[in-house]
Each structure stands twice: as structure tokens, then as C-alpha cells.
Design an enzyme around this catalytic site. Structure first.
Site, PDB file in Angstrom:
ATOM      1  N   CYS A  85       0.823  -1.206   0.000  1.00 34.06           N
ATOM      2  CA  CYS A  85       0.000   0.000   0.000  1.00 34.06           C
ATOM      3  C   CYS A  85       0.861   1.262   0.000  1.00 34.06           C
ATOM      4  O   CYS A  85       1.460   1.586  -1.021  1.00 34.06           O
ATOM      5  CB  CYS A  85      -0.979  -0.047   1.169  1.00 34.06           C
ATOM      6  SG  CYS A  85      -2.362   1.088   0.975  1.00 34.06           S
ATOM      7  N   HIS A 196      -3.617  -5.515   1.078  1.00 33.43           N
ATOM      8  CA  HIS A 196      -2.814  -5.731   2.294  1.00 33.43           C
ATOM      9  C   HIS A 196      -2.720  -7.224   2.631  1.00 33.43           C
ATOM     10  O   HIS A 196      -3.657  -7.762   3.232  1.00 33.43           O
ATOM     11  CB  HIS A 196      -3.459  -5.014   3.474  1.00 33.43           C
ATOM     12  CG  HIS A 196      -3.293  -3.540   3.472  1.00 33.43           C
ATOM     13  ND1 HIS A 196      -2.351  -2.900   4.248  1.00 33.43           N
ATOM     14  CD2 HIS A 196      -3.936  -2.568   2.788  1.00 33.43           C
ATOM     15  CE1 HIS A 196      -2.427  -1.591   4.047  1.00 33.43           C
ATOM     16  NE2 HIS A 196      -3.380  -1.363   3.167  1.00 33.43           N
ATOM     17  N   GLU A 198      -0.987  -8.549   4.987  1.00 36.70           N
ATOM     18  CA  GLU A 198      -0.927  -8.740   6.455  1.00 36.70           C
ATOM     19  C   GLU A 198      -2.327  -8.730   7.060  1.00 36.70           C
ATOM     20  O   GLU A 198      -2.536  -9.253   8.152  1.00 36.70           O
ATOM     21  CB  GLU A 198      -0.014  -7.690   7.104  1.00 36.70           C
ATOM     22  CG  GLU A 198      -0.630  -6.331   7.382  1.00 36.70           C
ATOM     23  CD  GLU A 198      -0.741  -5.456   6.131  1.00 36.70           C
ATOM     24  OE1 GLU A 198      -0.480  -5.962   5.021  1.00 36.70           O
ATOM     25  OE2 GLU A 198      -1.113  -4.273   6.274  1.00 36.70           O
TER      26      GLU A 198
END
Lengths: 223, 80
Positions: A85, A196, A198
């Protein structure tokens, strides 16, 4: 054990989650403030957030900080460099990845789950995905509208798709050229992704599809 | 020598400017026949330099603009 640096700028805010995901993928991870050094690490991850409050252009000011010279060395030496990002925005602004990230086609912040089609599983980050596989990850960005003047020269890694893997206009959340969600450099050791991983690294979060990206990165750094 | 510098950075022709589109639409909703509204970025600063043109050009290329998507122009005047 391999060690990854999670590079933190003023305004970075996804560093803890990223650190946790790397650990879950089997490596050491340490948050590193941008005024320190990256030596003694095997790879570097630039997490999401709003470095320098996104002033000027998202990622523009972070990309010109001294520590980016060390990130460039990592890239040139073929070690893994992952930008998520805001990290992706920093890598394009620094010239480590081609293209630029413009404000979303509809100028508002987007925060939602998307489907992605794996366009290239030949990078160290995507080796644990099947080519053409459809995965799920969240996006959260205001400037994720990927632009490049010659897309045929770009190594496209993920594309926004529908649940069946069709690359359609409706599946494109931000107006990116060719629905591009993630790209790599020619060598494959530098990856930038707007979604994302994560935030998709635990079943509790709704998907573990992103964890495989970190696992691929860690396995490869071990070799 | 000291100079006063004005720099304008704009998206290249043909590139979509979402902010400009929304503002243009808002003006049209207010009844104005506005078309193709764009939102450039404008910078003004003072610069101590012996070669201001060269330095300003470099500043645009290195930070103020992204050469892939922006064009730029500037005005440089001596500070009296």
C-alpha cells in the site's frame, strides 16, 4: 533464522501487523525507524500507512529519505523488498518499481475486501500461489489507481478480478490500468501491492491468503 | 542572489483528474457551464541560488512533480 526489517516512517501505521505476519510466516521481524540502518537484515518490508501524511503525493517524501539508498541496495543485490500500500507508493516514487499511483478514479478512500487473480507466480513472493488462482485480500487506500505508460513492459503480479477470476471493469475498484493491483520489478525481488496481505494472514481476519505471500518471501530468503 | 519562485505542477493532458472532475461537477450543479476542470498544484517559495532555473527544474524533477504523470512550469523573479 532470516531477519526482515519493517521500515517505519512518520505516519506509517501497519507496521505491527506486518511484523506479526512475517513472524507467523517463520522469520524474525523487527520494526526499524527510518533514521536507523538496515544492515544485518535479509530483506525489507515497507508497510502501509500515511507516510508524511501523504503530503505532496502519497509516498513522495518518504521515497526521498536517506534510508531509501539502503533499500535500493537491497533491491540491486537481489534481496527481497516488499512494499504494501503506502509502501508500494514509496517504491514507485523511489523509482524501484515502474508506474505511479494516482488518486482513485472515484476520489474517495476505499476500504474493503477484493478478489485478486494471481497473474505471475514466478516471483519469490508468489511462488506458493497457483497461476490464475483467485485469492482474497482487503484494500484500504485513497491513491491506488495504478498508471504506467507501457503496461506490456511491466511484470503484473495481481489483478483485481471477480470471484471467478474474470478481469472486468466492475471488479476494478480504483481505475488501475489493466486492473493492476500488484507489480514486481523485472528480476522479481521487488514487489509492490496495494491490497494488504498482512490483513489476510489469519483465519480470524477472514482470510489467510496473504500469509502465503510472506511464507513465499521467507522461504526464498532462507535459500 | 535571492529569487521568488512560483511553480505549477499539473497532471499531463489525457490523464484523469478525479478531484477536478468532482469539483467541475459541483460547479455544474450550481448552474455554471464548466468543462474540463483540472486541479494543478501551486508552490511558492524564496530561493537563494546562483543558478535558479537549473535548481528549480531539478526540484520539479526530483520531488515536486512525478515526471511520469505531471508536467510543470515556473516563474522566477529576483527579490528586490
Amino acid at each position: 533464522m532470516v531477519r526482515f526489517a519493517v521500515l517505519v516512517f512518520p505516519g506509517t501505521n501497519c507496521d505491527f501487523e506486518t511484523e506479526k505476519a512475517i513472524r507467523k510466516a517463520g522469520a524474525e521481524a523487527e520494526r526499524v525507524w527510518y533514521r536507523n540502518s538496515l544492515k544485518d537484515f535479509d530483506g525489507v518490508v515497507l508497510p502501509g500507512g500515511f507516510s508524511y501524511a501523504d503530503y505532496l503525493r502519497a509516498g513522495a517524501i518518504a521515497a526521498r529519505q536517506e534510508i531509501m539508498e539502503e533499500v535500493k541496495e537491497f533491491a540491486n543485490e537481489g534481496r527481497p523488498v516488499l512494499g504494501i500500500c503506502n509502501g508500494f507508493q514509496i517504491l514507485t516514487e523511489a523509482g524501484l518499481l515502474p508506474g505511479a499511483l494516482r488518486p482513485n478514479r472515484i476520489p474517495r478512500f476505499l476500504c474493503r475486501w477484493v478478489h485478486l487473480r494471481v497473474a505471475d507466480n514466478g516471483t519469490p513472493f508468489t511462488s506458493l500461489y497457483e497461476p490464475g488462482e483467485v485469492i482474497r485480500m482487503p484494500i484500504a487506500h485513497g491513491e491506488g489507481n495504478y498508471y504506467v505508460d507501457d503496461p506490456s513492459r511491466v511484470r503484473i503480479v495481481f489483478q483485481y478480478s471477480d470471484g471467478e477470476g474474470n478481469i472486468t471493469e466492475e471488479a476494478n475498484p480504483n481505475g488501475s490500468v489493466l486492473n493492476i493491483a500488484a507489480v514486481a520489478n523485472e528480476r522479481g525481488n521487488v514487489l509492490g501491492t496495494m491490497p494488504h496481505p498482512e490483513r489476510a494472514s489469519d483465519r480470524f481476519l477472514g482470510s489467510e491468503d496473504g500469509l502465503r505471500l510472506f511464507r513465499g518471501m521467507v522461504e526464498w530468503a532462507r535459500k | 542572489m535571492k529569487w521568488r519562485v512560483n511553480v505549477t505542477v499539473r497532471l499531463k493532458e489525457g490523464l484523469n483528474d478525479p478531484e477536478g472532475r468532482v469539483i467541475g461537477k459541483a460547479l455544474r450543479n450550481l448552474g455554471y457551464a464548466v468543462e474540463n476542470l483540472r486541479v494543478p498544484k501551486y508552490f511558492e517559495f524564496e530561493l537563494e541560488s546562483e543558478s535558479p532555473e537549473e535548481e528549480v527544474e531539478e526540484m520539479c524533477r526530483r520531488l515536486l512533480a512525478n515526471p511520469l504523470i505531471h508536467s510543470w512550469e515556473y516563474r522566477i523573479e529576483p527579490v528586490s
